[in-house]
Motif scaffolding. Structure first.
Motif, PDB file in Angstrom:
ATOM      1  N   VAL A  18     -22.954  -2.482 -18.742  1.00 33.16           N
ATOM      2  CA  VAL A  18     -21.856  -1.939 -17.932  1.00 33.16           C
ATOM      3  C   VAL A  18     -20.692  -2.920 -17.903  1.00 33.16           C
ATOM      4  O   VAL A  18     -19.542  -2.560 -18.197  1.00 33.16           O
ATOM      5  CB  VAL A  18     -22.328  -1.636 -16.494  1.00 33.16           C
ATOM      6  N   LEU A  19     -20.978  -4.169 -17.554  1.00 37.49           N
ATOM      7  CA  LEU A  19     -19.911  -5.160 -17.423  1.00 37.49           C
ATOM      8  C   LEU A  19     -19.314  -5.556 -18.772  1.00 37.49           C
ATOM      9  O   LEU A  19     -18.148  -5.952 -18.848  1.00 37.49           O
ATOM     10  CB  LEU A  19     -20.438  -6.405 -16.703  1.00 37.49           C
ATOM     11  N   ASN A  21     -19.106  -3.445 -21.417  1.00 44.20           N
ATOM     12  CA  ASN A  21     -18.814  -2.225 -22.172  1.00 44.20           C
ATOM     13  C   ASN A  21     -17.586  -2.406 -23.051  1.00 44.20           C
ATOM     14  O   ASN A  21     -16.567  -2.967 -22.631  1.00 44.20           O
ATOM     15  CB  ASN A  21     -18.600  -1.063 -21.200  1.00 44.20           C
ATOM     16  N   GLY A  25     -15.193  -2.296 -20.085  1.00 40.45           N
ATOM     17  CA  GLY A  25     -15.838  -3.437 -19.440  1.00 40.45           C
ATOM     18  C   GLY A  25     -14.915  -4.642 -19.376  1.00 40.45           C
ATOM     19  O   GLY A  25     -13.720  -4.561 -19.676  1.00 40.45           O
ATOM     20  N   TRP A  89     -11.265   1.446 -11.342  1.00 39.56           N
ATOM     21  CA  TRP A  89     -12.234   0.687 -12.161  1.00 39.56           C
ATOM     22  C   TRP A  89     -13.271   0.033 -11.244  1.00 39.56           C
ATOM     23  O   TRP A  89     -14.468   0.070 -11.536  1.00 39.56           O
ATOM     24  CB  TRP A  89     -11.523  -0.394 -12.970  1.00 39.56           C
ATOM     25  N   ASP A  92     -15.666   2.757  -9.849  1.00 41.77           N
ATOM     26  CA  ASP A  92     -16.504   3.328 -10.897  1.00 41.77           C
ATOM     27  C   ASP A  92     -17.547   2.315 -11.371  1.00 41.77           C
ATOM     28  O   ASP A  92     -18.723   2.656 -11.551  1.00 41.77           O
ATOM     29  CB  ASP A  92     -15.632   3.777 -12.071  1.00 41.77           C
ATOM     30  N   THR A  93     -17.129   1.077 -11.562  1.00 42.38           N
ATOM     31  CA  THR A  93     -18.043   0.038 -12.037  1.00 42.38           C
ATOM     32  C   THR A  93     -19.082  -0.296 -10.970  1.00 42.38           C
ATOM     33  O   THR A  93     -20.278  -0.454 -11.274  1.00 42.38           O
ATOM     34  CB  THR A  93     -17.269  -1.229 -12.434  1.00 42.38           C
ATOM     35  N   LYS A  96     -21.769   2.339 -10.965  1.00 46.32           N
ATOM     36  CA  LYS A  96     -22.714   2.203 -12.075  1.00 46.32           C
ATOM     37  C   LYS A  96     -23.678   1.033 -11.834  1.00 46.32           C
ATOM     38  O   LYS A  96     -24.888   1.146 -12.070  1.00 46.32           O
ATOM     39  CB  LYS A  96     -21.962   1.996 -13.384  1.00 46.32           C
TER      40      LYS A  96
END
Length: 275
Positions: A18-19, A21, A25, A89, A92-93, A96
């Protein structure tokens, strides 16, 4: 927080993906900077972003014998001050990351800090929570527009954002029907007041009773914005907790507003005798 048990390697890998991406990311430069600031050895700097981050975090927790510095890194990466100009961002991050951290019984709050939470045993308890809210609202036969705000990313923590977005949708519908650009109480006055010919009317406005109904609904709209939208826009979520029953009642009221707005007519047509 006390000593945090080492994370499952699958959890570490998912967090790193995720971080790190490729599309949305952290950049390679940001990853290097954050690792340095958290005093985590960047042992594989030549690898792809997510693998580089995964190897660094896995090595750190192995050396430490715990995941405390992994959490410290995530908190540092998701510091709200770092992302003040990109809240979408951040939200959303964080959403996740929290889905992944739920398998370790942890969650990152809106303040960017980790807290203990109930440990997930399924892929997405957030999705289940959103589904439950949606089922209740469908049973109430709410306006279709309201169902839009039952997405799991909006109710991952609680129902705060679902209510916030739903109340915002009321103002957006008024603007779409009138062409106005104002907001909140000013928008309500611009759209419905009798200072001039109103833009919209909820009835024929012929009797005093009908005019009072129009004024009453204006007050309801102002109350909706003042109590829920403005509060949720400016108050930290931790100080404005919304439970499921509250969310159901608020969203049902917003549903009523949407139905009335759908039926609202152009007031000038009434005064011109076209209706």
């Amino acid at each position: 927080m006390g000593k945090i048990t080492q994370f499952d390697l699958n959890v570490l890998e998912s967090i790193s993906k995720v971080l790190g991406n490729t599309t949305d990311g952290l950049t390679g430069t940001e990853i290097g900077k954050l690792l340095h600031e958290c005093r985590i050895d960047d042992i594989d700097s030549g690898n792809t972003k997510w693998k580089r981050l995964n190897n660094a975090l896995a090595n750190k927790q192995q050396v430490d014998g715990c995941a405390n510095n992994v959490i410290a890194f995530i908190q540092h990466a998701l510091s709200p001050a770092r992302h003040y100009d990109n809240p979408e961002w951040f939200n959303d991050t964080r959403y996740k990351i929290n889905k992944i951290l739920s398998f370790e019984g942890l969650a990152i709050g809106e303040n960017g800090k980790a807290n203990y939470s109930s440990k997930a045993e399924t892929i997405s308890e957030a999705a289940s929570k959103a589904c439950k809210l949606k089922e209740h609202l469908l049973a109430r036969n709410v306006h279709p527009d309201i169902i839009t705000f039952c997405r799991e990313e909006l109710v991952v923590d609680n129902y705060f954002h679902a209510v916030f977005e739903a109340t915002k949708s009321v103002a957006e519908k008024i603007r779409m029907k009138t062409g106005l650009v104002s907001d909140g109480a000013a928008l309500v006055d611009d759209a419905f007041s009798f200072r001039e010919v109103p833009h919209l009317a909820f009835n024929s406005l012929q009797s005093e009773s009908e005019k009072n109904e129009q004024k009453g609904f204006m007050n309801l709209l102002k109350g909706l914005f003042g109590t829920f939208r403005n509060t949720t826009a400016h108050a930290p979520k931790i100080t404005w907790e919304i439970e499921e029953q509250d969310a159901l009642d608020i969203l049902s009221m917003v549903s009523l507003v949407h139905r009335r707005l759908d039926k609202a007519i152009e007031a000038k047509k009434i005064y011109e005798g076209k209706i």
